[in-house]
Design a protein around this motif. Structure first.
Motif, PDB file in Angstrom:
ATOM      1  N   TRP A   1     -13.680   4.964  -1.849  1.00 45.94           N
ATOM      2  CA  TRP A   1     -13.434   3.527  -1.910  1.00 45.94           C
ATOM      3  C   TRP A   1     -13.629   2.831  -0.570  1.00 45.94           C
ATOM      4  N   TYR A   2     -13.203   3.442   0.520  1.00 48.55           N
ATOM      5  CA  TYR A   2     -13.307   2.760   1.814  1.00 48.55           C
ATOM      6  C   TYR A   2     -14.777   2.570   2.208  1.00 48.55           C
TER       7      TYR A   2
ATOM      8  N   GLU B 145      -3.977  -1.120   1.820  1.00 45.95           N
ATOM      9  CA  GLU B 145      -2.817  -1.123   0.928  1.00 45.95           C
ATOM     10  C   GLU B 145      -3.238  -1.268  -0.536  1.00 45.95           C
ATOM     11  N   SER B 146      -4.122  -2.231  -0.803  1.00 46.46           N
ATOM     12  CA  SER B 146      -4.551  -2.469  -2.188  1.00 46.46           C
ATOM     13  C   SER B 146      -5.898  -1.822  -2.513  1.00 46.46           C
ATOM     14  N   LYS B 147      -6.501  -1.156  -1.513  1.00 51.77           N
ATOM     15  CA  LYS B 147      -7.819  -0.534  -1.683  1.00 51.77           C
ATOM     16  C   LYS B 147      -8.825  -1.549  -2.228  1.00 51.77           C
TER      17      LYS B 147
ATOM     18  N   SER C 109     -12.696  -4.707  -5.914  1.00 43.64           N
ATOM     19  CA  SER C 109     -12.238  -3.324  -5.855  1.00 43.64           C
ATOM     20  C   SER C 109     -12.643  -2.552  -7.112  1.00 43.64           C
ATOM     21  N   PRO C 110     -13.029  -1.287  -6.937  1.00 41.58           N
ATOM     22  CA  PRO C 110     -13.310  -0.464  -8.116  1.00 41.58           C
ATOM     23  C   PRO C 110     -12.035  -0.104  -8.884  1.00 41.58           C
TER      24      PRO C 110
END
Length: 146
Positions: free
Chosen positions: A19-20, A44-46, A68-69
């Motif tokens: 994700w990052y 925190e919330s990705k 976000s995925p």
């Protein structure tokens, strides 16, 4: 579950796993093309969080977004921070007041997702169609009725 659905789920799983890196690439692409929006990655919330002011036909609109995925159904949540805009199916808003910029099934490429940098211009289009809807009571943009 059919093969395409399985492959799409695998892609989304990869986006979640990395994700990052995924969000960093999305952030860099948006920053390359759009100077008016400030983005940060929230560990925190990705998610990729953005805020900026978009000027359309002499009027300023404050835009807030999350990408976000990990979001359900679609990666994006894009909002116009304007108390004058009220929920109405005719103007293509979701119940959470995020903009409906595309149909999440019919407009999404097969085996893919829509990158954020490709969605950013659609915000301006949505605003123009909204302003026309206020004048004429008709949504002039392409649409699939909700």
């Amino acid at each position: 579950m059919n093969l395409i659905a399985i492959l799409e789920e695998n892609i989304k799983s990869e986006h979640k796993k990395n994700w990052y890196t995924f969000l960093l690439i999305e952030k860099l692409l948006v920053e390359k093309y759009f100077e008016w929006i400030d983005l940060k990655i929230s560990t925190e919330s990705k998610s990729l969080i953005g805020k900026g002011t978009l000027n359309v036909e002499g009027k300023n609109y404050e835009i807030l977004l999350s990408y976000s995925p990990f979001n359900q159904y679609r990666y994006d949540r894009i909002f116009i921070n304007d108390k004058v805009i009220k929920f109405n199916n005719e103007i293509h808003l979701y119940r959470d007041m995020s903009l409906c910029l595309y149909h999440p099934i019919f407009d999404r490429p097969t085996l893919n997702f829509i990158p954020l940098y490709k969605m950013i211009p659609w915000i301006t289009e949505w605003i123009i169609f909204y302003e026309q809807w206020q004048k004429y009571g008709v949504w002039f943009g392409d649409e699939i009725k909700h």
